[in-house]
Design a protein around this motif. Structure first.
Motif, PDB file in Angstrom:
ATOM      1  N   CYS A  73       6.334  11.797  -3.078  1.00 52.60           N
ATOM      2  CA  CYS A  73       7.330  11.748  -1.994  1.00 52.60           C
ATOM      3  C   CYS A  73       7.376  13.063  -1.216  1.00 52.60           C
ATOM      4  CB  CYS A  73       8.702  11.424  -2.575  1.00 52.60           C
ATOM      5  SG  CYS A  73       8.832   9.791  -3.326  1.00 52.60           S
ATOM      6  N   VAL A  74       7.386  14.180  -1.928  1.00 51.37           N
ATOM      7  CA  VAL A  74       7.486  15.478  -1.252  1.00 51.37           C
ATOM      8  C   VAL A  74       6.215  15.784  -0.478  1.00 51.37           C
ATOM      9  CG1 VAL A  74       7.813  17.945  -1.609  1.00 51.37           C
ATOM     10  CG2 VAL A  74       9.148  16.322  -2.937  1.00 51.37           C
ATOM     11  N   SER A  75       5.046  15.537  -1.079  1.00 49.61           N
ATOM     12  CA  SER A  75       3.792  15.804  -0.373  1.00 49.61           C
ATOM     13  C   SER A  75       3.647  14.917   0.866  1.00 49.61           C
ATOM     14  CB  SER A  75       2.608  15.593  -1.308  1.00 49.61           C
ATOM     15  OG  SER A  75       2.565  14.254  -1.766  1.00 49.61           O
ATOM     16  N   THR A  97       3.424  16.393   4.741  1.00 45.12           N
ATOM     17  CA  THR A  97       2.273  16.109   5.602  1.00 45.12           C
ATOM     18  C   THR A  97       2.657  15.313   6.847  1.00 45.12           C
ATOM     19  OG1 THR A  97       1.815  14.195   4.192  1.00 45.12           O
ATOM     20  CG2 THR A  97       0.617  16.228   3.727  1.00 45.12           C
ATOM     21  N   VAL A  98       3.462  14.288   6.670  1.00 43.26           N
ATOM     22  CA  VAL A  98       3.833  13.439   7.810  1.00 43.26           C
ATOM     23  C   VAL A  98       4.709  14.202   8.802  1.00 43.26           C
ATOM     24  CG1 VAL A  98       5.113  11.372   8.464  1.00 43.26           C
ATOM     25  CG2 VAL A  98       3.564  11.299   6.519  1.00 43.26           C
ATOM     26  N   LEU A 134      -2.374   8.120   7.463  1.00 43.29           N
ATOM     27  CA  LEU A 134      -1.433   7.541   6.503  1.00 43.29           C
ATOM     28  C   LEU A 134      -2.126   6.584   5.538  1.00 43.29           C
ATOM     29  CD1 LEU A 134       1.682   6.866   8.775  1.00 43.29           C
ATOM     30  CD2 LEU A 134       1.411   8.634   7.022  1.00 43.29           C
ATOM     31  N   LEU A 135      -3.101   5.812   6.033  1.00 40.26           N
ATOM     32  CA  LEU A 135      -3.835   4.915   5.144  1.00 40.26           C
ATOM     33  C   LEU A 135      -4.645   5.691   4.110  1.00 40.26           C
ATOM     34  CD1 LEU A 135      -5.092   2.171   7.654  1.00 40.26           C
ATOM     35  CD2 LEU A 135      -3.255   1.980   5.953  1.00 40.26           C
ATOM     36  N   ALA A 136      -5.292   6.759   4.566  1.00 43.15           N
ATOM     37  CA  ALA A 136      -6.045   7.578   3.610  1.00 43.15           C
ATOM     38  C   ALA A 136      -5.110   8.311   2.650  1.00 43.15           C
ATOM     39  CB  ALA A 136      -6.929   8.574   4.364  1.00 43.15           C
ATOM     40  N   LEU A 137      -3.940   8.714   3.176  1.00 41.93           N
ATOM     41  CA  LEU A 137      -2.983   9.431   2.333  1.00 41.93           C
ATOM     42  C   LEU A 137      -2.436   8.542   1.223  1.00 41.93           C
ATOM     43  CD1 LEU A 137      -1.361  12.092   2.010  1.00 41.93           C
ATOM     44  CD2 LEU A 137       0.361  11.103   3.519  1.00 41.93           C
ATOM     45  N   ARG A 138      -2.348   7.242   1.489  1.00 43.81           N
ATOM     46  CA  ARG A 138      -1.821   6.315   0.477  1.00 43.81           C
ATOM     47  C   ARG A 138      -2.692   6.302  -0.780  1.00 43.81           C
ATOM     48  NH1 ARG A 138      -0.863   3.980  -3.231  1.00 43.81           N
ATOM     49  NH2 ARG A 138       0.034   1.911  -3.593  1.00 43.81           N
ATOM     50  N   PHE A 139      -4.008   6.283  -0.611  1.00 46.00           N
ATOM     51  CA  PHE A 139      -4.909   6.218  -1.767  1.00 46.00           C
ATOM     52  C   PHE A 139      -5.125   7.590  -2.399  1.00 46.00           C
ATOM     53  CE2 PHE A 139      -6.005   2.610   0.968  1.00 46.00           C
ATOM     54  CZ  PHE A 139      -5.911   1.566   0.058  1.00 46.00           C
ATOM     55  N   SER A 156       3.867  25.238   1.038  1.00 44.82           N
ATOM     56  CA  SER A 156       4.608  24.307   0.178  1.00 44.82           C
ATOM     57  C   SER A 156       3.728  23.146  -0.270  1.00 44.82           C
ATOM     58  CB  SER A 156       5.842  23.791   0.920  1.00 44.82           C
ATOM     59  OG  SER A 156       5.460  23.092   2.091  1.00 44.82           O
ATOM     60  N   LEU A 157       2.881  22.637   0.609  1.00 46.10           N
ATOM     61  CA  LEU A 157       1.963  21.565   0.206  1.00 46.10           C
ATOM     62  C   LEU A 157       0.961  22.065  -0.833  1.00 46.10           C
ATOM     63  CD1 LEU A 157       0.907  18.678   0.584  1.00 46.10           C
ATOM     64  CD2 LEU A 157      -0.542  19.534   2.437  1.00 46.10           C
TER      65      LEU A 157
END
Length: 354
Positions: free
Chosen positions: A8-10, A14-15, A55-60, A124-125
């Protein structure tokens, strides 16, 4: 499946960073040189498609980051950092290009806000991707946090050098003399930008790999020498020092941060002194091992001579006569050994006669 707090935090970091940089790009296209009333359709579509793909790449990738949080592997964390930073730097390149070519008076507050956002979100990331909170030994956790502090300071150093490309200390309409005094050549700015991009991409990945390999409990054996301190020494403390010194002395650039100049000088002195002390300790340890290896062979001779001297002082024969003495003693012992067997026969014979 409920996402973990790390995911959730990452994702939030990023978003939100991507959304703010997208707003900067749309604002520049709306108030740019051509004076359009609003952003064009293709610009909005390109930004939207880029964010959807990210976002799609971030999901996996985020699912992989969670799965390897308690393992020494950091492949998904490196992939997430590479993906995020590559897209972010591509957008920042167009932001810098638009800031350089715009003719309206600059807005220092907006530019410094962008720098503040990046200086908070990128470190932070990185701290989230390290997974330092999952390390069970408290002492090891504190040691890893101390190493992470150096990485965060290096990230801020590189961001400060890159932020000088879009932060303006004065307007471009202040005159041609002031503009030529405050602005670097286009090739120099491009070189500095891509050098900072390479450092922001490479240094955190190296730190993530080393921390993942040495930061978890249950791993024994000799540790390999870390690569990050030497890489930071060369790329940060030496090269960025040279870049800032050249910009300040040769081009009279007022955007050079003298605070990070001092930081690099101090870090250079500290790292070189610690490396020299470690070299002296290793050389002293090697010398002590060689002396310890030579002592057993030499110590046998004094011990033998001392034993001979003590034997002669007490009237004993030297070791060369041990064999002759043992033979003579064996004959005497053989005669003596018969006496105890004959001793019990005397009383028994007398009692029998009585």
């Amino acid at each position: 499946m409920v996402p973990t707090p790390q995911v959730c935090v990452s994702t939030l970091v990023t978003v939100s960073t991507m959304a703010v940089v997208d707003l900067y790009l749309l604002e520049q296209s709306m108030l740019g040189v051509r004076g359009l009333s609003g952003p064009s359709v293709w610009q909005c579509a390109a930004v939207l498609l880029g964010d959807v793909g990210f976002l799609l790449a971030l999901r996996f990738v985020s699912a992989g980051v969670v799965s390897e949080a308690r393992s020494p592997r950091r492949g998904f964390a490196n992939a997430l950092w590479f993906l995020f930073l590559s897209l972010l730097q591509l957008k920042l390149f167009f932001v810098c290009h638009n800031y350089r070519q715009e003719r309206r008076p600059p807005d220092p507050l907006a530019r410094k806000t962008l720098t503040l956002l990046l200086s908070i979100c990128l470190p932070s990331l990185f701290l989230i991707l390290t997974g330092a909170d999952h390390m069970t030994p408290q002492r090891r956790k504190q040691e890893v946090r101390g190493r992470l502090l150096w990485v965060v300071v290096d990230l801020l150093d590189v961001l400060d050098l890159q932020a000088g490309l879009w932060e303006a200390q004065g307007g471009s309409t202040a005159g041609t003399a002031g503009a030529t005094e405050q602005r670097l050549p286009i090739w120099a700015e491009g070189l500095v930008f891509f050098y900072c991009y390479a450092l922001l991409l490479l240094l955190p990945c190296v730190a993530l790999t080393e921390l993942g390999a040495t930061g978890l409990p249950g791993q024994r054996g000799p540790r390999k020498e870390a690569l990050y301190p030497w890489l930071s020494l060369v790329t940060i403390n030496i090269f960025t020092l040279a870049l800032r010194g050249t910009g300040m002395l040769w081009y009279r650039d007022p955007r050079v941060s003298t605070v990070f100049l001092g930081k690099n000088l101090l870090a250079l002195a500290v790292k070189l002194s610690s490396a020299w002390e470690r070299h002296k300790q290793e050389r002293g340890a090697a010398g002590a091992e060689t002396v310890a290896g030579a002592e057993p062979g030499d110590s046998t001779l004094p011990s033998q001579s001392s034993e001979q001297g003590e034997g002669q002082a007490q009237g004993k024969a030297p070791p060369s006569h041990y064999h002759t003495l043992s033979r003579s003693q064996s004959h005497t012992l053989s005669h003596v050994s018969l006496e105890p067997t004959a001793a019990p026969l005397g009383p028994s014979f007398i009692s029998h006669e009585l």
